[in-house]
Write an enzyme that holds these catalytic residues in place. Sequence first.
Site, PDB file in Angstrom:
ATOM      1  CE  LYS A  39      -0.707   0.281   4.962  1.00  0.00           C
ATOM      2  NZ  LYS A  39      -1.443  -0.346   6.063  1.00  0.00           N
ATOM      3  NE  ARG A 134      -6.392  -0.082  11.781  1.00  0.00           N
ATOM      4  CZ  ARG A 134      -5.336  -0.181  10.970  1.00  0.00           C
ATOM      5  NH1 ARG A 134      -4.551   0.858  10.774  1.00  0.00           N
ATOM      6  NH2 ARG A 134      -5.049  -1.310  10.365  1.00  0.00           N
TER       7      ARG A 134
HETATM    8  C1  LIG Z   1      -0.602  -1.206   6.590  1.00  0.00           C
HETATM    9  C2  LIG Z   1      -0.938  -2.492   7.231  1.00  0.00           C
HETATM   10  C3  LIG Z   1       0.058  -3.443   7.467  1.00  0.00           C
HETATM   11  C4  LIG Z   1       1.515  -3.210   7.139  1.00  0.00           C
HETATM   12  O1  LIG Z   1       2.086  -2.312   8.028  1.00  0.00           O
HETATM   13  P1  LIG Z   1       3.652  -1.941   7.957  1.00  0.00           P
HETATM   14  O2  LIG Z   1       3.875  -1.130   9.162  1.00  0.00           O
HETATM   15  O3  LIG Z   1       3.849  -1.206   6.695  1.00  0.00           O
HETATM   16  O4  LIG Z   1       4.411  -3.211   7.985  1.00  0.00           O
HETATM   17  C5  LIG Z   1      -0.314  -4.643   8.049  1.00  0.00           C
HETATM   18  N1  LIG Z   1      -1.593  -4.888   8.387  1.00  0.00           N
HETATM   19  C6  LIG Z   1      -2.594  -4.003   8.168  1.00  0.00           C
HETATM   20  C7  LIG Z   1      -3.982  -4.355   8.558  1.00  0.00           C
HETATM   21  C8  LIG Z   1      -2.294  -2.770   7.588  1.00  0.00           C
HETATM   22  O5  LIG Z   1      -3.280  -1.891   7.389  1.00  0.00           O
END
Ligand SMILES: *Cc1c(COP(=O)(O)O)cnc(C)c1O
Length: 357
Positions: A39, A134
């Site tokens: 993302k 969350r």
């Molecule tokens: C963005 C996200 C991740 C990845 O997080 P990083 O800190 O980039 O490793 C993992 N799980 C969910 C649900 C996320 O939204």
Amino acid sequence: MIQSLTPRIEINLAKIAHNANVLLQLYDKKGIGIMGVTKAVCGDPAVAKVFVEAGIHTLADSKISNIKKMQDAKVEAEYVLLKISSIQEVKDVTRYANVSIQSEWVVIEKLSQSAKRANQRHKIILMIEMGDGREGILPKDIHEMVQKILGLSGVQLVGIAANFACFGGVKPSNEKLSVLSLLASELESTYSLCFDYISGGNSANYQWFTKVEDPGNINNVRLGESILLGVETLEQKTIPALYTNAFTFVSEVVEAKEKPSLPDGEIGRDAFGNIPSFKDKGMMNRVILGVGHQDILIRGLTPLMDVEILGASSDHMVIDAKTSGLRVGDEVDFSCTYGALLAAMTSPYVTKKYVCH
Ligand SMILES: *Cc1c(COP(=O)(O)O)cnc(C)c1O
């Protein structure tokens, strides 16, 4: 076509590949697989390809449009939608994602209907609320949810997940992950299930991972930041042997003059409604870069030369150029935080460039 070279973000695919390889081997030592989270690069197919070539076969993104972009570019992987779905996007979720993370019964029921209409079975992972506040199902409600899901023929429950250090800043402690691990085995034995994913968290799980001797049933983490930027999330510490400079933000000098360091006149508010204050350094080498808040997250940038960011407005960044000798047309490089990377990749004003060195 307008060909602007700055501002730009330079993406070093070789460094990302190296980071992915090191992390895969590291986590594999304790039986933990990796979902590569795309993302922060908006599902950039070039980066996604690097993940897959390094051996990451599951790609996760929070946006269906990013998943579609990677699929259109023929990046072969199992695609996981990370963000819980809205009711309106249910049809696209079953169409483009192989797996999705969910927490609401009404949505799961609609996913099942949508998958059945397409003669599919959509895989879901349930998010468990472990204290970060969350998304997620409270552990006390999980049995009722699982029982209801097992009555649906359009979805298949393939795992559970937890998320830490995102909203409430709650750390992924050994205690919390042990609870998740036990919950997984309890669900598996009660309902004769065998989960593909018992996903313990994200890049914030690194410290837990290095300390834990036996991660129990936890067999997966979802990593974006640590692959892309080489750091763990909790203290922004570099992970050994990883590159932290796979991404470089580059901007260009559009004005360079010797000017007073203090504003001259009665002080009201700046472009963003703040009342600014400045240190008096006498006359200084004041340089303007052609980039501002509309292009990038300014506070997520650190200059790679000895200059100081004094502030920015929508389109201009003002820096103290010190003794750098910067002149109009020169380029200034910056390292990026996760927030700046996200902003750079999302911005239509920032050119994306792939580099080798
Ligand atoms: C963005 C996200 C991740 C990845 O997080 P990083 O800190 O980039 O490793 C993992 N799980 C969910 C649900 C996320 O939204």
